[in-house]
Motif scaffolding. Structure first.
Motif, PDB file in Angstrom:
ATOM      1  N   ASN A   2       0.858  -1.180   0.000  1.00 52.52           N
ATOM      2  CA  ASN A   2       0.000   0.000   0.000  1.00 52.52           C
ATOM      3  C   ASN A   2       0.891   1.225   0.000  1.00 52.52           C
ATOM      4  O   ASN A   2       1.928   1.243   0.657  1.00 52.52           O
ATOM      5  CB  ASN A   2      -0.883   0.015   1.245  1.00 52.52           C
ATOM      6  N   GLU A  25       5.549   3.817   1.511  1.00 53.55           N
ATOM      7  CA  GLU A  25       5.126   2.419   1.529  1.00 53.55           C
ATOM      8  C   GLU A  25       4.616   2.197   2.954  1.00 53.55           C
ATOM      9  O   GLU A  25       5.397   2.190   3.896  1.00 53.55           O
ATOM     10  CB  GLU A  25       6.297   1.498   1.180  1.00 53.55           C
ATOM     11  N   THR A  26       3.292   2.086   3.086  1.00 53.28           N
ATOM     12  CA  THR A  26       2.675   2.191   4.404  1.00 53.28           C
ATOM     13  C   THR A  26       2.996   1.033   5.347  1.00 53.28           C
ATOM     14  O   THR A  26       2.991   1.217   6.560  1.00 53.28           O
ATOM     15  CB  THR A  26       1.149   2.354   4.288  1.00 53.28           C
ATOM     16  N   GLN A  27       3.280  -0.151   4.835  1.00 48.71           N
ATOM     17  CA  GLN A  27       3.600  -1.274   5.728  1.00 48.71           C
ATOM     18  C   GLN A  27       4.964  -1.111   6.377  1.00 48.71           C
ATOM     19  O   GLN A  27       5.132  -1.351   7.568  1.00 48.71           O
ATOM     20  CB  GLN A  27       3.515  -2.595   4.970  1.00 48.71           C
ATOM     21  N   SER A  28       5.955  -0.692   5.605  1.00 46.54           N
ATOM     22  CA  SER A  28       7.309  -0.552   6.148  1.00 46.54           C
ATOM     23  C   SER A  28       7.563   0.836   6.731  1.00 46.54           C
ATOM     24  O   SER A  28       8.474   1.017   7.523  1.00 46.54           O
ATOM     25  CB  SER A  28       8.344  -0.823   5.054  1.00 46.54           C
TER      26      SER A  28
END
Length: 131
Positions: A2, A25-28
């Protein structure tokens, strides 16, 4: 994966070029910022010297970082592009780097190039940071 786009209203609108000022990069939590230059909203430089454009590009970098929820202290990598031979400007710009980056001291690469975003653009600063 995402992603969240970063487009602060204080910076020029990159949509005309098919780009955003940055993306998270929203997860990392990694932030990838496009090269920051000395451009106003009309895509014009405001400074005529490498030193002036460096200060303006770093000011724009701060705006993009803050809009992404980050800061200079969270920079991981910086690439500095200067039109011409980089070594010709080292003495003038190293003090600017030291003032701006302080103790953050991110990984950094200096690159001399033949051209940048416009004929008047002398400096571009590209970064990776984290939230």
């Amino acid at each position: 994966m995402n992603k969240k786009l970063i487009n602060p209203p204080e910076l020029f609108d990159g949509a005309a070029f098919g780009m955003s000022q940055g993306a998270i990069e929203t997860q990392s939590g990694l932030i990838f910022l496009s090269g920051q230059v000395d451009w106003n909203h009309q895509y014009e430089t405001t400074e005529q010297s490498v030193e002036g454009q460096m200060r303006k590009a770093l000011a724009n970098l701060t705006i993009a970082l803050e809009n992404a929820g980050s800061s200079v202290d969270k920079l991981l990598r910086v690439r500095i592009y200067i039109r011409g031979e980089f070594g010709e400007y080292t003495n003038a710009i190293v003090p600017i780097f030291n003032d701006y980056f302080g103790e953050s001291r991110p990984a950094m690469t200096w690159i001399g190039v033949a051209s940048l975003a416009s004929p008047e653009t002398l400096v571009e600063v590209e970064t990776i940071a984290f939230c």
